[in-house]
Design a protein around this motif. Structure first.
Motif, PDB file in Angstrom:
ATOM      1  N   HIS A   8     -94.401  18.687 -33.206  1.00  0.00           N
ATOM      2  CA  HIS A   8     -93.910  17.639 -33.004  1.00  0.00           C
ATOM      3  C   HIS A   8     -94.574  16.278 -32.560  1.00  0.00           C
ATOM      4  O   HIS A   8     -95.733  16.730 -33.071  1.00  0.00           O
ATOM      5  CB  HIS A   8     -92.572  17.363 -31.424  1.00  0.00           C
ATOM      6  N   GLY A   9     -93.735  15.265 -32.681  1.00  0.00           N
ATOM      7  CA  GLY A   9     -94.487  13.692 -32.912  1.00  0.00           C
ATOM      8  C   GLY A   9     -94.725  13.649 -30.943  1.00  0.00           C
ATOM      9  O   GLY A   9     -95.406  13.673 -30.123  1.00  0.00           O
ATOM     10  N   ALA A  10     -95.426  12.223 -31.443  1.00  0.00           N
ATOM     11  CA  ALA A  10     -96.688  11.729 -30.271  1.00  0.00           C
ATOM     12  C   ALA A  10     -94.851  11.337 -29.817  1.00  0.00           C
ATOM     13  O   ALA A  10     -93.476  11.399 -29.637  1.00  0.00           O
ATOM     14  CB  ALA A  10     -96.889  10.318 -30.594  1.00  0.00           C
ATOM     15  N   ALA A  11     -95.492  11.097 -27.749  1.00  0.00           N
ATOM     16  CA  ALA A  11     -94.005  10.792 -27.160  1.00  0.00           C
ATOM     17  C   ALA A  11     -93.014  11.608 -26.891  1.00  0.00           C
ATOM     18  O   ALA A  11     -92.137  10.897 -26.340  1.00  0.00           O
ATOM     19  CB  ALA A  11     -93.728   9.309 -26.937  1.00  0.00           C
ATOM     20  N   ALA A  12     -93.145  12.539 -27.398  1.00  0.00           N
ATOM     21  CA  ALA A  12     -91.772  13.221 -26.923  1.00  0.00           C
ATOM     22  C   ALA A  12     -92.615  14.369 -26.836  1.00  0.00           C
ATOM     23  O   ALA A  12     -93.386  15.560 -26.043  1.00  0.00           O
ATOM     24  CB  ALA A  12     -91.313  13.303 -27.721  1.00  0.00           C
ATOM     25  N   ASP A  13     -91.091  15.553 -26.839  1.00  0.00           N
ATOM     26  CA  ASP A  13     -91.287  17.469 -26.847  1.00  0.00           C
ATOM     27  C   ASP A  13     -90.821  18.007 -27.716  1.00  0.00           C
ATOM     28  O   ASP A  13     -90.505  17.555 -28.414  1.00  0.00           O
ATOM     29  CB  ASP A  13     -91.038  17.661 -25.066  1.00  0.00           C
ATOM     30  N   ALA A  14     -91.346  19.543 -27.558  1.00  0.00           N
ATOM     31  CA  ALA A  14     -90.716  20.014 -28.201  1.00  0.00           C
ATOM     32  C   ALA A  14     -88.931  20.284 -28.399  1.00  0.00           C
ATOM     33  O   ALA A  14     -88.862  21.655 -29.531  1.00  0.00           O
ATOM     34  CB  ALA A  14     -91.291  21.630 -27.986  1.00  0.00           C
ATOM     35  N   TRP A  15     -88.026  19.672 -27.511  1.00  0.00           N
ATOM     36  CA  TRP A  15     -86.784  19.897 -27.966  1.00  0.00           C
ATOM     37  C   TRP A  15     -86.315  19.303 -29.461  1.00  0.00           C
ATOM     38  O   TRP A  15     -84.705  19.995 -29.645  1.00  0.00           O
ATOM     39  CB  TRP A  15     -86.045  19.446 -27.036  1.00  0.00           C
ATOM     40  N   CYS A  16     -86.881  18.009 -30.313  1.00  0.00           N
ATOM     41  CA  CYS A  16     -85.972  18.004 -30.555  1.00  0.00           C
ATOM     42  C   CYS A  16     -86.129  19.166 -32.524  1.00  0.00           C
ATOM     43  O   CYS A  16     -85.357  18.418 -33.267  1.00  0.00           O
ATOM     44  CB  CYS A  16     -87.351  16.581 -31.083  1.00  0.00           C
ATOM     45  N   TRP A  17     -87.105  20.133 -31.764  1.00  0.00           N
ATOM     46  CA  TRP A  17     -86.809  20.718 -32.846  1.00  0.00           C
ATOM     47  C   TRP A  17     -85.638  21.830 -32.512  1.00  0.00           C
ATOM     48  O   TRP A  17     -85.589  23.046 -33.733  1.00  0.00           O
ATOM     49  CB  TRP A  17     -88.514  21.635 -33.017  1.00  0.00           C
ATOM     50  N   GLU A  18     -84.741  21.783 -31.884  1.00  0.00           N
ATOM     51  CA  GLU A  18     -83.916  23.380 -31.368  1.00  0.00           C
ATOM     52  C   GLU A  18     -82.751  23.370 -32.246  1.00  0.00           C
ATOM     53  O   GLU A  18     -82.425  24.119 -32.576  1.00  0.00           O
ATOM     54  CB  GLU A  18     -83.572  23.086 -30.004  1.00  0.00           C
TER      55      GLU A  18
END
Length: 230
Positions: A8-18
């Motif tokens: 993942h990118g900056a200022a985030a967590d791995a949830w964006c890949w769900e």
């Protein structure tokens, strides 16, 4: 079986890949989406790569690394340490040897390119768009809301002062996938950036800055096509 490693990118967590992870698992693949230590002021690029390598563990063979946005500084470092079949850069920053992430913006001409793109969209000079308009305009509203309210993290400045340590791009097949609707990294800017840094013509698909949320099925199709072509 392929193992997809999603960075993942900056200022985030791995949830964006769900959504993408679910799609890939449904096609019979293993998916790893490690959390990077983005809110740890003691962590630089080496520690970001450490987190991914630790998640990979003793897996060998069948590894496809997908690096999004600021993850573009980490993905190649992983490929230099672990045998990887394919690196896919998704709306990613492409580092140069010795370059700090903080210097990347000026070195690549991002500022003028972004202002030109904004003017073309009718954004007034100096205006600041909200996060939905800038990053998530092509993401389903419920997913955009969940990302912004539940999965934002403080981004430490530490890695932005860390020189990218590789002397050259790792010896791994590399593809660049560009989302044509991204307003944060405008397509014209990324096309030039990728050509200058990697000598590649990027492939293109619909989407905003986070196409894994808005277009997970098409993104999975693209990744599977890359894998099949190896």
């Amino acid at each position: 079986m392929t193992t997809y490693v999603l960075i993942h990118g900056a200022a985030a967590d791995a949830w964006c890949w769900e959504p993408l992870a679910a799609e890939l698992r449904g096609r019979g693949h293993e998916v790893l989406a490690p959390e990077l230590p983005c809110d740890d002021d003691a962590a630089g690029l080496a520690e970001y790569a450490d987190a991914v390598v630790a998640a990979i563990g003793d897996r060998t063979g069948g590894l496809v690394v997908v690096a999004h946005s600021f993850g573009g500084f980490t993905g190649p470092l992983v490929c230099a340490r672990v045998p990887v079949d394919l690196l896919v850069m998704l709306q990613a920053q492409v580092p140069a040897p010795g370059e700090t992430p903080g210097a990347w913006w000026e070195n690549t001409g991002y500022g003028p390119a972004r202002r030109e793109s904004d003017r073309g969209r009718g954004v007034p000079e100096g205006a600041e768009e909200d996060e939905r308009a800038l990053f998530l305009h092509d993401t389903p509203a419920a997913l955009a809301e969940e990302l912004l309210t539940g999965h934002q993290r403080r981004q430490s400045a530490t890695p932005f002062g860390t020189p990218w340590p590789l002397a050259a791009w790792p010896d791994v097949p590399t593809r660049f996938l560009l989302a044509t609707g991204d307003r944060f990294f405008p397509p014209a800017f990324l096309r030039r950036h990728v050509e200058e840094r990697l000598g590649l013509r990027p492939d293109e698909m619909p989407g905003d800055h986070l196409p894994m949320l808005g277009h997970p099925e098409e993104l999975a199709d693209r990744l599977e096509a890359y894998r099949a072509a190896l």
